[in-house]
Design an enzyme around this catalytic site. Structure first.
Site, short mmCIF file in Angstrom:
data_model
loop_
_atom_site.label_atom_id
_atom_site.label_comp_id
_atom_site.label_asym_id
_atom_site.label_seq_id
_atom_site.Cartn_x
_atom_site.Cartn_y
_atom_site.Cartn_z
N GLY A 255 -4.92 -0.75 -0.06
CA GLY A 255 -5.57 0.16 -0.99
C GLY A 255 -5.82 -0.55 -2.31
O GLY A 255 -6.87 -0.37 -2.93
N THR A 256 -4.87 -1.36 -2.73
CA THR A 256 -5.01 -2.09 -4.00
C THR A 256 -6.25 -2.98 -3.97
O THR A 256 -7.02 -3.03 -4.92
CB THR A 256 -3.75 -2.96 -4.24
OG1 THR A 256 -2.61 -2.09 -4.30
CG2 THR A 256 -3.86 -3.76 -5.52
N ASN B 163 -0.17 10.08 -6.97
CA ASN B 163 0.89 9.59 -6.09
C ASN B 163 2.28 10.02 -6.53
O ASN B 163 3.20 10.06 -5.72
CB ASN B 163 0.82 8.05 -5.99
CG ASN B 163 0.70 7.38 -7.33
OD1 ASN B 163 -0.24 7.62 -8.08
ND2 ASN B 163 1.66 6.55 -7.65
N GLN C 46 -3.63 8.60 -1.44
CA GLN C 46 -2.60 9.59 -1.09
C GLN C 46 -3.14 10.72 -0.23
O GLN C 46 -2.37 11.51 0.30
CB GLN C 46 -1.96 10.17 -2.36
CG GLN C 46 -1.06 9.18 -3.11
CD GLN C 46 0.22 8.83 -2.35
OE1 GLN C 46 0.76 9.62 -1.58
NE2 GLN C 46 0.71 7.62 -2.58
N GLY D 34 -3.90 2.18 5.15
CA GLY D 34 -3.31 2.56 6.43
C GLY D 34 -1.86 3.01 6.38
O GLY D 34 -1.48 3.96 7.06
N THR E 281 -12.08 -13.43 7.56
CA THR E 281 -12.03 -12.97 8.95
C THR E 281 -11.32 -11.62 9.03
O THR E 281 -10.23 -11.46 8.49
CB THR E 281 -11.28 -14.01 9.81
OG1 THR E 281 -11.95 -15.25 9.64
CG2 THR E 281 -11.27 -13.62 11.28
N CYS F 25 5.95 0.98 -7.16
CA CYS F 25 5.62 -0.27 -7.84
C CYS F 25 6.32 -0.35 -9.19
O CYS F 25 6.42 -1.42 -9.78
CB CYS F 25 4.11 -0.36 -8.06
SG CYS F 25 3.21 0.06 -6.58
N1 PLP Z 1 -3.54 4.15 -5.04
C1 PLP Z 1 -2.60 5.09 -4.90
C2 PLP Z 1 -2.85 6.48 -5.40
C3 PLP Z 1 -1.40 4.78 -4.26
O1 PLP Z 1 -0.46 5.71 -4.10
C4 PLP Z 1 -1.20 3.44 -3.79
C5 PLP Z 1 0.10 3.05 -3.18
O2 PLP Z 1 1.13 3.55 -3.56
C6 PLP Z 1 -2.23 2.51 -3.95
C7 PLP Z 1 -3.39 2.90 -4.59
C8 PLP Z 1 -2.09 1.11 -3.45
O3 PLP Z 1 -2.16 1.06 -2.06
P1 PLP Z 1 -1.56 -0.18 -1.25
O4 PLP Z 1 -0.09 0.00 -1.22
O5 PLP Z 1 -2.17 -0.10 0.10
O6 PLP Z 1 -1.98 -1.41 -1.97
#
Ligand code: PLP
Length: 379
Positions: A67-68, A144, A172, A193, A230, A317
């Site tokens: 997601g990041t 989150n 989320q 995922g 890839t 985090c």
């Molecule tokens: N955005 C939100 C709202 C999240 O809760 C998170 C993960 O906690 C992320 C982004 C980042 O996702 P990832 O852990 O897949 O990098």
């Protein structure tokens, strides 16, 4: 160990593991020989399945590693694709993947502006900042830490008037609420995922053909050149399978979890004095964020860990750093109160018995943490 940290990561579904194993022997999907074409067809199927589940076209699905990464590619890429605009608009309650990314654009001349939130943790007055065009607007669908659902329709409508592209962080929300990208009207949308029982290390960015984010990574032309590298075929297939399973169970699961959340909330309020619920009514069924003034969140987590419960203070985090959550401070929770916060999040593996066990030990954990909290204040 009873697990109450589904917002950090959700246990991998059986279908995810099985699909990954089954697809793990495929080769590079760019190979022009039969083995490559076979891998390509597995990837195409996964892309089509994800597109059908998220209401977008297959070409709009871009596989990423998280997601990041999806948030970074969208926000940076949209900013760089609109050189004549400096303003970047986001909110004060974003996950670090968006918050830090927006702030980092200051180095490229961005003027980063934050929409405020109400004391319920819901973004308000989006029309104010969005009345003038900006390079990009980024907003989360659900927070989150608190689970608060954000007024996306209002935000997208206001941004659309001035042609400002909108990135939605739906990390989320995926697997919990229906996502229809085309109907939403956003420019890009990120999901991950591992938040719905899919594989860790696989995310998806949905990106319209136009305006598309400029490439911020350089390499081969994979994923429309927006995410070169890839593609992990097994990861993509496992991601699609997990999302499909989560989607089938979605409505029944959300109703079940909503009841568990109410049990959790009402029992906490009935059994513990001086409690502040930071999760508003309009929120995900899975999240309950609650402060216990007089406690340090870290003490609570260690105590609950020793009693057999995995819980969190806020965003994973930020763990390891003992400070009040930026999100709670933004919604006006006093710092001393915010420091004594627990984020309890549930998912498809959570049972009523888990919740009953948790509410049974919480009063004791809070009393012990309050004693420890008071001891540290009097030192
Ligand atoms: N955005 C939100 C709202 C999240 O809760 C998170 C993960 O906690 C992320 C982004 C980042 O996702 P990832 O852990 O897949 O990098």
């Amino acid at each position: 160990m009873l697990y109450f940290d589904h917002a950090a990561t959700t246990p991998m579904r059986e279908i995810t593991k099985q699909t990954w194993l089954e697809m793990s022997s495929h080769y590079n999907p760019a190979g022009q020989y039969g083995l490559g074409r076979r891998a390509r067809s597995v990837l195409d199927d996964a892309r089509e399945q994800v597109a059908a589940l998220l209401g977008c076209e297959p070409i709009e699905v871009i596989f990423t590693s998280s997601g990041t990464e999806a948030d970074n590619i969208a926000i940076r890429g949209l900013y760089h694709s609109r050189a004549s605009y400096q303003r970047v608009i986001t909110t004060s309650i974003e996950h670090a993947a968006v918050y830090e990314t927006a702030n980092s654009l200051r180095a490229f001349g961005a003027d980063v502006q934050f929409l405020p939130v109400t004391d319920n943790g819901i973004v308000h007055d989006p029309a104010g900042l969005l009345s003038q065009p900006a390079a990009v607007m980024s907003c989360m669908w659900a927070n989150n830490e608190t689970g608060a659902l954000q007024p996306l329709e209002e935000i997208i409508a206001a941004a659309t008037v001035t042609g400002t592209p909108v990135h939605v962080d739906a990390v989320q929300v995926a697997g919990k609420l229906a996502i229809d990208f085309a109907a939403l009207g956003a420019t890009t949308l990120a999901i991950s995922g591992h938040k719905f029982g899919g594989p860790r290390g696989v995310g998806v960015l949905i990106a319209k053909r136009s305006p598309a984010p400029a490439a911020v990574l350089t390499g081969g032309g994979q994923e429309r050149g927006i995410r070169p590298g890839t593609v992990d075929v097994a990861g993509a297939a496992a991601f699609a399978a997990a999302l499909a399973e989560a989607d089938t169970q979605r409505e029944a699961e959300q109703a079940r979890l909503g009841q568990l959340k109410e049990l959790l909330r009402s029992t906490i309020l009935a059994t513990i004095d001086d409690v502040r619920i930071n999760t508003p009514e309009h929120s995900l069924a899975t999240h309950l964020n609650v402060s216990f003034p007089g406690c340090e969140g870290d003490s609570l987590i260690m105590l609950l860990d020793s009693f057999g419960f995995a819980t969190a203070t806020g965003s994973a985090c930020a763990n390891g750093v003992n400070r009040a959550s930026r999100v709670l401070l933004a919604q006006g929770v006093p710092e001393a109160v915010a420091r004594g916060t627990l984020r309890l999040t549930m998912g498809y593996t959570t049972t009523q018995a888990d919740v009953e066990k948790l509410v049974e030990v919480l009063p004791k954990a809070v009393a012990l943490a309050r004693q420890a909290g008071m001891a540290s204040h009097t030192l």
